[in-house]
Write a protein that holds these residues in place. Sequence first.
Motif, short mmCIF file in Angstrom:
data_model
loop_
_atom_site.label_atom_id
_atom_site.label_comp_id
_atom_site.label_asym_id
_atom_site.label_seq_id
_atom_site.Cartn_x
_atom_site.Cartn_y
_atom_site.Cartn_z
N LYS A 1 -14.16 -1.78 -5.75
CA LYS A 1 -15.33 -2.65 -5.87
C LYS A 1 -14.96 -3.96 -6.55
O LYS A 1 -14.34 -3.96 -7.61
N THR A 2 -15.35 -5.07 -5.92
CA THR A 2 -15.11 -6.40 -6.48
C THR A 2 -16.32 -7.27 -6.18
O THR A 2 -17.24 -6.86 -5.47
N ASP A 3 -16.30 -8.48 -6.69
CA ASP A 3 -17.38 -9.43 -6.40
C ASP A 3 -17.40 -9.85 -4.94
O ASP A 3 -18.39 -10.40 -4.46
N LEU A 4 -16.30 -9.60 -4.23
CA LEU A 4 -16.18 -9.96 -2.82
C LEU A 4 -16.48 -8.78 -1.90
O LEU A 4 -16.23 -8.86 -0.69
N GLY A 5 -16.99 -7.70 -2.46
CA GLY A 5 -17.31 -6.53 -1.65
C GLY A 5 -16.52 -5.32 -2.07
O GLY A 5 -15.63 -5.39 -2.93
N GLU A 6 -16.84 -4.19 -1.44
CA GLU A 6 -16.14 -2.93 -1.72
C GLU A 6 -15.22 -2.59 -0.57
O GLU A 6 -15.67 -2.36 0.56
N LEU A 7 -13.92 -2.57 -0.85
CA LEU A 7 -12.94 -2.14 0.13
C LEU A 7 -12.86 -0.62 0.08
O LEU A 7 -12.52 -0.04 -0.95
N ARG A 8 -13.21 0.02 1.18
CA ARG A 8 -13.19 1.48 1.22
C ARG A 8 -11.92 1.99 1.87
O ARG A 8 -11.32 1.31 2.69
N GLY A 9 -11.50 3.18 1.47
CA GLY A 9 -10.28 3.74 2.01
C GLY A 9 -9.99 5.09 1.41
O GLY A 9 -10.90 5.85 1.07
N HIS A 10 -8.70 5.38 1.22
CA HIS A 10 -8.34 6.71 0.72
C HIS A 10 -6.98 6.66 0.04
O HIS A 10 -6.26 5.65 0.07
N THR A 11 -6.63 7.78 -0.57
CA THR A 11 -5.30 7.96 -1.15
C THR A 11 -4.76 9.31 -0.72
O THR A 11 -5.51 10.27 -0.53
N TYR A 12 -3.43 9.37 -0.53
CA TYR A 12 -2.78 10.62 -0.12
C TYR A 12 -1.29 10.43 -0.36
O TYR A 12 -0.61 9.76 0.42
N HIS A 13 -0.77 10.99 -1.43
CA HIS A 13 0.66 10.77 -1.71
C HIS A 13 1.29 11.94 -2.46
O HIS A 13 0.62 12.66 -3.19
N HIS A 14 2.60 12.06 -2.26
CA HIS A 14 3.39 13.13 -2.87
C HIS A 14 4.33 12.61 -3.94
O HIS A 14 5.19 13.34 -4.40
N SER A 15 4.19 11.37 -4.34
CA SER A 15 5.06 10.83 -5.40
C SER A 15 4.22 10.47 -6.61
O SER A 15 3.01 10.29 -6.51
N SER B 1 -0.85 -0.81 -4.81
CA SER B 1 -1.55 0.41 -5.20
C SER B 1 -1.19 1.53 -4.23
O SER B 1 -0.76 1.28 -3.10
N TYR B 2 -1.41 2.77 -4.66
CA TYR B 2 -1.32 3.90 -3.74
C TYR B 2 -2.50 3.91 -2.77
O TYR B 2 -2.49 4.64 -1.78
N PHE B 3 -3.51 3.14 -3.04
CA PHE B 3 -4.74 3.11 -2.25
C PHE B 3 -4.50 2.45 -0.89
O PHE B 3 -3.93 1.38 -0.80
N HIS B 4 -4.97 3.12 0.18
CA HIS B 4 -4.95 2.55 1.53
C HIS B 4 -6.35 2.01 1.84
O HIS B 4 -7.33 2.77 1.80
N GLU C 1 0.83 -1.20 0.00
CA GLU C 1 0.00 0.00 0.00
C GLU C 1 0.87 1.25 0.00
O GLU C 1 1.69 1.45 0.90
N CYS C 2 0.69 2.11 -0.98
CA CYS C 2 1.31 3.42 -1.05
C CYS C 2 2.83 3.35 -0.85
O CYS C 2 3.56 3.03 -1.78
N VAL D 1 8.79 8.81 -8.16
CA VAL D 1 9.55 10.05 -8.04
C VAL D 1 8.81 10.99 -7.10
O VAL D 1 7.63 11.28 -7.30
N MET D 2 9.49 11.48 -6.08
CA MET D 2 8.88 12.42 -5.16
C MET D 2 8.64 13.75 -5.86
O MET D 2 9.50 14.24 -6.59
N ALA D 3 7.48 14.32 -5.64
CA ALA D 3 7.09 15.58 -6.28
C ALA D 3 7.07 16.70 -5.25
O ALA D 3 7.07 16.47 -4.03
N ASP D 4 7.03 17.93 -5.73
CA ASP D 4 7.02 19.09 -4.85
C ASP D 4 5.64 19.36 -4.26
O ASP D 4 5.52 20.13 -3.31
N ARG D 5 4.62 18.77 -4.84
CA ARG D 5 3.27 19.03 -4.36
C ARG D 5 2.47 17.73 -4.28
O ARG D 5 2.85 16.72 -4.86
N LEU D 6 1.37 17.79 -3.58
CA LEU D 6 0.50 16.63 -3.41
C LEU D 6 0.01 16.14 -4.76
O LEU D 6 -0.42 16.92 -5.61
#
Length: 440
Positions: A364-378, A410-413, A320-321, A350-355
């Motif tokens: 979403k999958t056949d086994l349910g929806e995994l919910r979460g978020h994304t937050y990264h600077h690269s 994935s970047y997804f948490h 993750e991320c 590559v790290m970036a100067d901004r978000l």
Amino acid sequence: MPEATIPAAMITAPGSGQGKSMVTAALARLHRNAGRKVRVFKHGPDYLDPMVLEVASGQPVYQLHPWMTGEEECRWRLTEAARDADLILVEGSMGLFDGDPSTADLAKLMGLPALPVIDARGMAQTFGAVALGLASFDPQLPVRQVIANRIGSARHGEMLRASLPECISLLGAIPRHEAMDVPDRHLGLVQAGEMADLDRRLDAAAGVLLEAGLGELPVPVTLTGEPPRPVPALLESVTIAIARDAAFSFLYRANLDLLRAMGAELIFFSPLADSRLPGADALWLPGGYPELHGATLAGNRPMAEAIRQHHAAGKPILAECGGLMACMDSLVDREGHTHTLFGLMPGQTVMADRLQALGLQGLKTDLGELRGHTYHHSRLDTPWQPAVRTRRVTGAEGEPVFSHNGLFASYFHGYFPSAPELVAAMFRGEAIFQKETSHA
């Protein structure tokens, strides 16, 4: 339905940067030092504030978010905590009415009084206008008290108090003080484990709040909530090795709880310090700060080779991320230095100067929806094509999700309790998506 009554408050603000995180932590430490059991929660998908809040309160901190964790879980966690605690504090996110669902939405859902922290620097009578605006914006969420933060003098505090309308009182006026400052970096607060003097800071901050008149308990509220249904033992006899150190530390307590409840044995290891993997059926490389430790990760070749062998054997890996970043051939840090990393995926981050990305998302999958978020600077540069993409709450396309030979990256948490069957399938290495990651 089980219920409990307890003093509780939602610590919020007109926006980010007002100082609510440190005020919440200092309040928790103040009441803990007074002999009370304090339970603190955090609204929204945040890893860093809860680390400080756990040190402040001496108790575990969980996330609450009506969409990500679900309304019923919000009710249950607060009600459960109220059964043996003396005080509950919930730290909001961003401004009181920012986001959907916002801090205000959670406060209304749970019946928590909103207690705004307002940065009063450079402000006099306008302080009253800001407080009145917060109190009158939503008639269903009354604001009866506010906290003035970073005042310049006792006279300044009296001016702020005089500016308030009769329906709002000033609970306390906190002076500018070094104890109320906590260092931060590009993803938020510096991790609690990196601040050797954090306990001293918190005790000093608690003293500042006590002198500012903030030692009283908030008004009691009655909370109700049903416990969740027990989860099946979907990971019985599965051992999961979890990276946990200064480079990989973004772990929701609820995620760890769920894995254990499903029967998994959890073993923690450090990709920074350890030279070999513990014996495990699956790996979890969570988010964190690999960009701050690129040289150490690159220099620990035995660990990189052990992780490559695990992947070559087709054993499951969830990255993750920050975990995704470490799985690339290389990482370019903020100073422009390139570090060779685990090499499970071609390309580099590559790290970036901004978000680069921010917001709630779901897988979403056949086994349910995994919910979460994304937050990264690269940003990611790879020839691989994703197996699927997450979706933002707006319905727009979100982060790419790569699936190859047992690797899910994935970047997804993800917030695991939102989709237990899907999470179990990942750690069992089962095929989840209709297609695997393809090469461009």
